[in-house]
Write a protein that holds these residues in place. Structure first.
Motif, short mmCIF file in Angstrom:
data_model
loop_
_atom_site.label_atom_id
_atom_site.label_comp_id
_atom_site.label_asym_id
_atom_site.label_seq_id
_atom_site.Cartn_x
_atom_site.Cartn_y
_atom_site.Cartn_z
N VAL A 155 58.56 -13.35 55.42
CA VAL A 155 59.29 -14.04 56.49
C VAL A 155 60.54 -13.22 56.79
O VAL A 155 61.52 -13.25 56.06
CB VAL A 155 59.65 -15.48 56.09
N VAL A 156 60.47 -12.43 57.88
CA VAL A 156 61.54 -11.50 58.25
C VAL A 156 62.38 -12.14 59.34
O VAL A 156 61.89 -12.37 60.45
CB VAL A 156 60.93 -10.16 58.74
N THR A 157 63.64 -12.41 59.05
CA THR A 157 64.46 -13.21 59.95
C THR A 157 65.57 -12.44 60.64
O THR A 157 66.22 -12.97 61.55
CB THR A 157 65.12 -14.36 59.17
N GLY A 158 65.85 -11.21 60.22
CA GLY A 158 67.04 -10.54 60.72
C GLY A 158 68.28 -11.14 60.08
O GLY A 158 68.20 -11.98 59.19
N PRO A 159 69.46 -10.72 60.52
CA PRO A 159 70.71 -11.21 59.93
C PRO A 159 70.91 -12.71 60.14
O PRO A 159 70.42 -13.28 61.11
CB PRO A 159 71.79 -10.40 60.66
N TYR A 160 71.64 -13.30 59.20
CA TYR A 160 71.91 -14.74 59.27
C TYR A 160 73.01 -15.02 60.29
O TYR A 160 74.11 -14.45 60.21
CB TYR A 160 72.34 -15.28 57.92
N ALA A 225 53.66 -9.76 57.87
CA ALA A 225 55.07 -10.01 58.12
C ALA A 225 55.20 -10.87 59.37
O ALA A 225 54.61 -10.55 60.41
CB ALA A 225 55.83 -8.71 58.30
N LEU A 226 55.94 -11.94 59.26
CA LEU A 226 56.28 -12.78 60.41
C LEU A 226 57.70 -12.43 60.82
O LEU A 226 58.64 -12.65 60.06
CB LEU A 226 56.19 -14.26 60.04
N ARG A 227 57.86 -11.86 62.00
CA ARG A 227 59.18 -11.48 62.50
C ARG A 227 59.68 -12.60 63.42
O ARG A 227 59.21 -12.73 64.55
CB ARG A 227 59.10 -10.13 63.21
N VAL A 228 60.59 -13.37 62.88
CA VAL A 228 61.02 -14.61 63.54
C VAL A 228 62.54 -14.62 63.68
O VAL A 228 63.24 -13.86 63.01
CB VAL A 228 60.55 -15.84 62.72
N ALA A 294 58.07 -8.99 71.13
CA ALA A 294 57.85 -10.44 71.05
C ALA A 294 58.11 -10.87 69.62
O ALA A 294 57.90 -10.11 68.67
CB ALA A 294 56.42 -10.79 71.45
N ARG A 295 58.59 -12.09 69.45
CA ARG A 295 58.77 -12.63 68.10
C ARG A 295 57.54 -13.44 67.71
O ARG A 295 56.71 -13.79 68.57
CB ARG A 295 60.03 -13.49 68.05
N ASP A 296 57.44 -13.77 66.43
CA ASP A 296 56.25 -14.45 65.91
C ASP A 296 56.44 -15.96 65.72
O ASP A 296 55.58 -16.61 65.13
CB ASP A 296 55.85 -13.84 64.55
N GLY A 301 54.05 -22.25 65.20
CA GLY A 301 54.48 -23.48 65.85
C GLY A 301 55.97 -23.66 65.97
O GLY A 301 56.46 -24.80 66.06
N MET A 302 56.74 -22.54 65.98
CA MET A 302 58.20 -22.64 65.99
C MET A 302 58.82 -21.91 67.18
O MET A 302 59.95 -21.43 67.11
CB MET A 302 58.77 -22.09 64.69
N GLU A 303 58.10 -21.84 68.30
CA GLU A 303 58.70 -21.25 69.49
C GLU A 303 59.86 -22.12 69.97
O GLU A 303 60.87 -21.62 70.47
CB GLU A 303 57.66 -21.08 70.60
#
Length: 327
Positions: A155-160, A225-228, A294-296, A301-303
């Protein structure tokens, strides 16, 4: 190919850490959807030093397993009865996940493993392999690439996008502001780059929600990897929202160019400064390496249902104000 495994019983490592608290809380908020046991594995020291937090988790039905994360016997015993492991361990102990993966692959009960990936993408492009802060996480990915039974999700989220200390929407203080700051008390901002570069951020609350969504969508999340993220904005847009929510008056503003940030980073590594890794990450973000075509979110189900720039800034102001009140 075997079917994706549906999560029922979850064992969490690092549950009382910075991001672990948010992930654990989100899992507990959705406990009914897993219909099984939820437990945390933690050290004897944590049981003692965070006893109030441990008691609160017990009150919510969490099983508490005390032990040494580096002990194969302790971890192997803890795995019994759990099909899914969620690791939230912090950066200083990322390497301990190598043993967790090795044991999970051999254990008859464990089917899914979520490593502590939350944060900057360590496989964004070819240059990622040489970034110093990524090295331990890259070893973890390499270990998971070798498994045959164990299913995994990054679960790849980028910076907080939060106002807690050292995070992207935090106040750094005058002595450290060149690394970037949004200081509510001083109404002072130092923007990274030219202020126009877009950056994708995820609040820690959303990290928890996104992990839960990945747990609830085993097929979509399997072995990838989910890039969200929560939202994407420029530093100037973030500043404008801080100004709007703090009375509408302009803040004092300065900039740290990408070249200046790179120089600060080089100096920090040369002096073995503990802040060096954080500067590297900020240079990565400022270079545009949180952005994707595009993000994942939609895959799990979290668009919708994630935070906006407005809500993230509102919470960051609250966090900074509460810290000031405590002082």
């Amino acid at each position: 190919m075997t079917a994706a495994h549906k999560t029922q019983n979850i064992l969490i490592f690092g549950a009382t850490g910075l991001i672990g608290r948010h992930i654990t809380n989100a899992i507990l908020d959705n406990a009914a959807s897993f219909a099984g046991r939820i437990a945390i594995f933690t050290s004897s020291n944590t049981l003692w030093t965070k006893s109030d937090e441990i008691d609160a988790l017990k009150a919510r039905g969490v099983e508490i397993i005390g032990g040494d994360i580096t002990s194969a016997d302790a971890v192997n015993e803890a795995y019994t009865g759990f099909d899914t492991v969620v690791s939230c361990v912090g950066r200083p102990v990322i390497q301990n996940q190598l043993l967790l993966i090795q044991l999970a692959e051999r254990h008859p009960d464990v089917k899914r493993f979520f490593p502590s990936e939350y944060g900057t993408d360590i496989d964004y492009d070819a240059s990622s392999a040489s970034e110093k802060p990524h090295q331990q996480k890259l070893k973890v990915r390499a270990a998971l690439a070798r498994v045959s039974k164990l299913q995994y999700t990054y679960v790849v989220t980028g910076p907080y996008g939060d106002g807690d200390s050292v995070l992207y929407l935090a106040a750094s203080g005058p002595e450290n502001e060149a690394r970037g700051t949004f200081d509510v008390k001083r109404k002072r901002a130092v923007l990274l780059g030219d202020g126009n570069g877009r950056i994708s951020l995820t609040t820690m609350r959303d990290v928890g929600k996104l992990v839960v969504a990945a747990l609830q969508h085993p097929e979509e999340a399997r072995n990838r990897a989910l890039r969200v993220n929560s939202f994407t904005a420029t530093p100037k847009e973030i500043l404008a929202e801080f100004e709007r929510q703090t009375g509408g008056q302009p803040w004092s503003v300065a900039f740290t160019s990408l070249a200046q940030l790179e120089e600060l980073e080089r100096e920090a590594w040369a002096k073995s400064d503990p802040k060096a890794g954080g500067l590297t990450l900020r240079r990565i973000w400022t270079s545009g390496r949180t952005l994707y075509d595009a993000r994942d979110n939609g895959l799990i189900g979290m668009e919708d249902g994630v935070e906006t720039l407005e809500s993230a800034v509102r919470q960051a102001i609250k966090v900074q104000t509460e810290v000031e009140d405590e002082e």
